[in-house]
Design a protein around this motif. Structure first.
Motif, PDB file in Angstrom:
ATOM      1  N   SER A 198       0.836  -1.205   0.000  1.00  0.00           N
ATOM      2  CA  SER A 198       0.000   0.000   0.000  1.00  0.00           C
ATOM      3  C   SER A 198       0.871   1.256   0.000  1.00  0.00           C
ATOM      4  CB  SER A 198      -0.902   0.001   1.235  1.00  0.00           C
ATOM      5  OG  SER A 198      -0.105   0.177   2.403  1.00  0.00           O
ATOM      6  N   GLU A 199       0.204   2.373  -0.258  1.00  0.00           N
ATOM      7  CA  GLU A 199       0.888   3.666  -0.195  1.00  0.00           C
ATOM      8  C   GLU A 199       1.534   3.854   1.186  1.00  0.00           C
ATOM      9  OE1 GLU A 199      -0.905   7.741  -1.624  1.00  0.00           O
ATOM     10  OE2 GLU A 199      -1.401   7.456   0.493  1.00  0.00           O
ATOM     11  N   VAL A 232       5.620   4.472   2.210  1.00  0.00           N
ATOM     12  CA  VAL A 232       6.069   5.674   2.926  1.00  0.00           C
ATOM     13  C   VAL A 232       6.697   5.311   4.274  1.00  0.00           C
ATOM     14  CG1 VAL A 232       5.270   7.849   3.966  1.00  0.00           C
ATOM     15  CG2 VAL A 232       4.358   7.115   1.756  1.00  0.00           C
ATOM     16  N   GLU A 241       0.371   0.149  -4.817  1.00  0.00           N
ATOM     17  CA  GLU A 241      -0.382   1.402  -4.967  1.00  0.00           C
ATOM     18  C   GLU A 241       0.580   2.490  -5.433  1.00  0.00           C
ATOM     19  OE1 GLU A 241      -3.928   2.770  -2.438  1.00  0.00           O
ATOM     20  OE2 GLU A 241      -2.788   1.489  -1.076  1.00  0.00           O
ATOM     21  N   LYS A 242       0.439   2.867  -6.705  1.00  0.00           N
ATOM     22  CA  LYS A 242       1.302   3.908  -7.276  1.00  0.00           C
ATOM     23  C   LYS A 242       0.500   5.205  -7.328  1.00  0.00           C
ATOM     24  CE  LYS A 242       4.214   4.929 -11.256  1.00  0.00           C
ATOM     25  NZ  LYS A 242       4.308   4.838 -12.710  1.00  0.00           N
ATOM     26  N   THR A 243       0.738   6.071  -6.364  1.00  0.00           N
ATOM     27  CA  THR A 243      -0.007   7.321  -6.231  1.00  0.00           C
ATOM     28  C   THR A 243       0.968   8.497  -6.332  1.00  0.00           C
ATOM     29  OG1 THR A 243       0.331   7.451  -3.838  1.00  0.00           O
ATOM     30  CG2 THR A 243      -1.547   6.127  -4.593  1.00  0.00           C
ATOM     31  N   ILE A 260       1.904  10.362  -4.083  1.00  0.00           N
ATOM     32  CA  ILE A 260       2.765  10.335  -2.896  1.00  0.00           C
ATOM     33  C   ILE A 260       3.809   9.219  -2.984  1.00  0.00           C
ATOM     34  CG2 ILE A 260       2.775   9.905  -0.388  1.00  0.00           C
ATOM     35  CD1 ILE A 260      -0.004  11.290  -0.326  1.00  0.00           C
ATOM     36  N   SER A 261       3.381   8.036  -3.486  1.00  0.00           N
ATOM     37  CA  SER A 261       4.302   6.882  -3.488  1.00  0.00           C
ATOM     38  C   SER A 261       5.106   6.754  -4.781  1.00  0.00           C
ATOM     39  CB  SER A 261       3.511   5.585  -3.256  1.00  0.00           C
ATOM     40  OG  SER A 261       2.642   5.323  -4.351  1.00  0.00           O
ATOM     41  N   ASP A 262       4.813   7.602  -5.764  1.00  0.00           N
ATOM     42  CA  ASP A 262       5.445   7.481  -7.083  1.00  0.00           C
ATOM     43  C   ASP A 262       6.970   7.509  -7.014  1.00  0.00           C
ATOM     44  OD1 ASP A 262       5.155   7.316  -9.949  1.00  0.00           O
ATOM     45  OD2 ASP A 262       5.910   9.361 -10.029  1.00  0.00           O
ATOM     46  N   TYR A 282       8.513   4.109  -6.637  1.00  0.00           N
ATOM     47  CA  TYR A 282       8.073   3.039  -7.541  1.00  0.00           C
ATOM     48  C   TYR A 282       9.222   2.371  -8.303  1.00  0.00           C
ATOM     49  CZ  TYR A 282       5.713   0.480 -11.206  1.00  0.00           C
ATOM     50  OH  TYR A 282       5.309  -0.526 -12.058  1.00  0.00           O
ATOM     51  N   ASN A 312      -5.314   2.841  -6.698  1.00  0.00           N
ATOM     52  CA  ASN A 312      -6.005   2.837  -5.401  1.00  0.00           C
ATOM     53  C   ASN A 312      -6.549   1.432  -5.110  1.00  0.00           C
ATOM     54  OD1 ASN A 312      -8.433   2.612  -7.010  1.00  0.00           O
ATOM     55  ND2 ASN A 312      -8.293   4.834  -7.309  1.00  0.00           N
TER      56      ASN A 312
END
Length: 209
Positions: A58-59, A63, A88-90, A92-94, A97, A117
């Motif tokens: 998950s994000e 983090v 989860e590639k968002t 914030i987390s990009d 990746y 998501n």
């Protein structure tokens, strides 16, 4: 420990780790598949039929630090199951990746599927379960004595998964399936093999992805 190795999941069912009970992902799976929660699945988040299991990063995991990396390595070293990693590639987390992609795909040799998501993750799991059902029914219906192999129609779930790759539309997805037969074989193809199927420009983008 990877305690779920002995679990046999019936077709159409998903066995989920207790920690996902009440999550958006679990709610979206309800009614689409038969979802059963189990405590003590160890490293595995979701068990699918055909000895396939999902590890979901998950994000928040990305983090929080490197614990998810240790979990991936432990899973890869301890399990004979087919592991698919959903991440989860968002926005914030990009930034994390590319590092995760290198670890999962190049170093551990596992399949990595990015989603935006938990809603997308649930759709992906539903597609994978549906694919397992079709694969099983096709195996049961095949005649071992029939002469020659017929070309199989492309599975909608597999086609949709391939079209998530940059530069791959429906036509290229069909070409790739025709040449490689499965996502697993496509993941292991080198750039030269890809080039023969879809041309140099698209091959480079697919290989990089």
């Amino acid at each position: 420990p990877v305690t779920a190795g002995s679990i046999v999941v019936p077709l159409g069912h998903v066995v989920g780790n207790e920690k996902w009970r009440g999550s958006e992902l679990a709610q979206r799976l309800q009614g689409k598949v038969r979802l059963i929660f189990e405590d003590g699945l160890g490293l595995v988040d979701f068990h699918l039929p055909n000895r396939t299991c999902i590890l979901l990063i998950s994000e928040a995991d990305l983090v929080a630090g490197d614990e998810f990396k240790r979990r991936l390595v432990r899973f890869r070293n301890a399990s004979s199951l087919r592991g698919i990693v959903i991440i989860e590639k968002t926005p914030i987390s990009d930034q994390y990746y590319l590092g995760v992609q290198k670890l999962v795909v190049l170093e551990l040799g596992m399949v990595l599927l990015p989603v935006a998501n938990q809603g997308e993750a649930s759709q992906l799991i539903i597609q994978l379960v549906s694919f397992c059902v079709r694969e099983q029914s096709r195996d049961r219906g095949s005649n071992a004595f029939a002469g020659g192999q017929r070309a199989r129609p492309a599975e909608p779930a597999v086609l949709q998964a391939l079209q998530r790759i940059p530069a791959v539309g429906r036509t290229k997805a069909l070409l790739l399936l025709q040449r490689f037969g499965s996502i697993h074989r496509l993941c292991n193809a080198d750039s030269h093999e890809l080039e023969q199927a879809v041309g140099q420009t698209a091959a480079q983008q697919i290989y990089s992805f």
